[in-house]
Scaffold this motif. Structure first.
Motif, PDB file in Angstrom:
ATOM      1  N   SER A  68       0.793  -1.324   0.011  1.00 20.63           N
ATOM      2  CA  SER A  68      -0.028  -0.016   0.052  1.00 20.63           C
ATOM      3  C   SER A  68       0.966   1.215  -0.069  1.00 20.63           C
ATOM      4  O   SER A  68       0.495   2.085  -0.641  1.00 20.63           O
ATOM      5  N   GLN A  69       1.916   1.148   0.772  1.00 17.66           N
ATOM      6  CA  GLN A  69       2.981   2.458   0.670  1.00 17.66           C
ATOM      7  C   GLN A  69       3.622   2.303  -0.690  1.00 17.66           C
ATOM      8  O   GLN A  69       3.544   3.682  -1.218  1.00 17.66           O
ATOM      9  N   VAL A  70       3.657   1.348  -1.399  1.00 16.02           N
ATOM     10  CA  VAL A  70       4.446   1.645  -2.677  1.00 16.02           C
ATOM     11  C   VAL A  70       3.354   2.196  -3.776  1.00 16.02           C
ATOM     12  O   VAL A  70       3.665   2.913  -4.460  1.00 16.02           O
ATOM     13  N   LEU A  71       2.220   1.747  -3.628  1.00 19.37           N
ATOM     14  CA  LEU A  71       1.128   2.236  -4.530  1.00 19.37           C
ATOM     15  C   LEU A  71       0.785   3.571  -4.155  1.00 19.37           C
ATOM     16  O   LEU A  71       0.608   4.332  -5.118  1.00 19.37           O
ATOM     17  N   ALA A  72       0.812   3.939  -2.967  1.00 23.55           N
ATOM     18  CA  ALA A  72       0.502   5.469  -2.608  1.00 23.55           C
ATOM     19  C   ALA A  72       1.679   6.083  -3.242  1.00 23.55           C
ATOM     20  O   ALA A  72       1.308   7.298  -3.689  1.00 23.55           O
ATOM     21  N   GLN A  73       2.844   5.841  -3.128  1.00 22.70           N
ATOM     22  CA  GLN A  73       4.061   6.599  -3.531  1.00 22.70           C
ATOM     23  C   GLN A  73       3.931   6.694  -5.077  1.00 22.70           C
ATOM     24  O   GLN A  73       3.917   8.051  -5.764  1.00 22.70           O
ATOM     25  N   LYS A  74       3.653   5.736  -5.810  1.00 25.12           N
ATOM     26  CA  LYS A  74       3.423   5.641  -7.203  1.00 25.12           C
ATOM     27  C   LYS A  74       2.163   6.685  -7.705  1.00 25.12           C
ATOM     28  O   LYS A  74       2.296   7.292  -8.466  1.00 25.12           O
ATOM     29  N   GLU A  75       1.151   6.469  -6.862  1.00 24.06           N
ATOM     30  CA  GLU A  75      -0.223   7.554  -7.282  1.00 24.06           C
ATOM     31  C   GLU A  75       0.464   8.878  -6.723  1.00 24.06           C
ATOM     32  O   GLU A  75      -0.018   9.896  -7.643  1.00 24.06           O
ATOM     33  N   THR A  76       1.328   9.174  -5.785  1.00 22.33           N
ATOM     34  CA  THR A  76       1.556  10.490  -5.551  1.00 22.33           C
ATOM     35  C   THR A  76       2.611  10.884  -6.650  1.00 22.33           C
ATOM     36  O   THR A  76       2.339  12.268  -7.080  1.00 22.33           O
ATOM     37  N   GLU A  77       3.454  10.160  -7.170  1.00 20.12           N
ATOM     38  CA  GLU A  77       4.115  10.674  -8.474  1.00 20.12           C
ATOM     39  C   GLU A  77       3.301  10.973  -9.564  1.00 20.12           C
ATOM     40  O   GLU A  77       3.641  11.932 -10.300  1.00 20.12           O
ATOM     41  N   GLN A  78       2.428   9.914  -9.840  1.00 17.80           N
ATOM     42  CA  GLN A  78       1.361  10.331 -10.871  1.00 17.80           C
ATOM     43  C   GLN A  78       0.492  11.567 -10.717  1.00 17.80           C
ATOM     44  O   GLN A  78       0.568  12.331 -11.611  1.00 17.80           O
ATOM     45  N   ILE A  79       0.243  11.879  -9.620  1.00 18.24           N
ATOM     46  CA  ILE A  79      -0.522  13.214  -9.474  1.00 18.24           C
ATOM     47  C   ILE A  79       0.460  14.317  -9.326  1.00 18.24           C
ATOM     48  O   ILE A  79       0.039  15.339  -9.972  1.00 18.24           O
ATOM     49  N   MET A  80       1.563  14.232  -9.021  1.00 17.51           N
ATOM     50  CA  MET A  80       2.513  15.341  -9.099  1.00 17.51           C
ATOM     51  C   MET A  80       2.848  15.603 -10.749  1.00 17.51           C
ATOM     52  O   MET A  80       2.921  16.639 -11.133  1.00 17.51           O
TER      53      MET A  80
END
Length: 193
Positions: free
Chosen positions: A48-60
């Protein structure tokens, strides 16, 4: 007789040995279950932390694109393609905008104010003003409505700056009506009260 006693003692010791061995196996299996459960939840949290980090990068990345898009949009917000057409016969004033423009150019804003002031002086206060903007049927419904509404509100502000009361202005967004091969317009209609 003493040999018999040793056989009896060994017979008595065997069940205890089995109990101890089974208890150790049960404890080992219990320990393995606890470790496996903890490891499972640890893996879930890590994923979940890895997915959240990927989503954050996509949002950025998307927000950087949106910033670029909004910068482009502000460049096109004031298009040089605007023109104003006044029809005395129908008592209408039509402002044609550029494809992506929503704001009035300074010279067009002044021209609208002048024409509205002249109209107010000639006709008096016995008129209502109806504003109409059209949605482009070739674009996304919600976006087309927002663009039409933004154009109409900018024209409404120009009319208010010309000295008209906001109460006599009736804005309306209408379905795709084409004027001079364009859907990018706002029409000011003067109506008798």
């Amino acid at each position: 007789m003493s040999g018999r006693r040793e056989d009896d003692l060994s017979a008595i010791a065997w069940p205890g040995f089995v109990d101890i061995l089974s208890a150790m196996i049960i404890m080992f299996i219990f320990f393995l279950m606890i470790v496996a459960t903890a490891l499972y939840f640890h893996i879930l949290i890590f994923k979940s932390q890895v997915l959240a980090q990927k989503e954050t990068e996509q949002i950025m990345a998307k927000s950087e694109e949106e910033v670029k898009v909004s910068q482009i949009q502000t460049e096109f917000a004031k298009s040089k393609e605007q023109k104003i057409v006044f029809n005395k016969k129908e008592n209408t004033l039509i402002i044609f905008f550029g494809k992506d423009a929503i704001s009035l150019l300074a010279e067009n804003l002044e021209e609208i104010k002048e024409k509205m002031a002249v109209y107010r002086e000639n006709k008096g206060a016995n008129y209502n003003i109806r504003l109409e903007a059209t949605k482009n049927p070739k674009t996304y419904e919600n976006a087309a409505r927002k663009v039409a509404l933004a154009r109409m509100l900018n024209v409404r502000n120009a009319i208010i700056q010309a000295g008209f009361q906001p109460e006599i202005i009736e804005p309306a967004v209408i379905e795709g009506e084409e004027i001079d091969d364009s859907y990018q317009w706002v029409r000011i209609i003067f109506e008798k009260q």
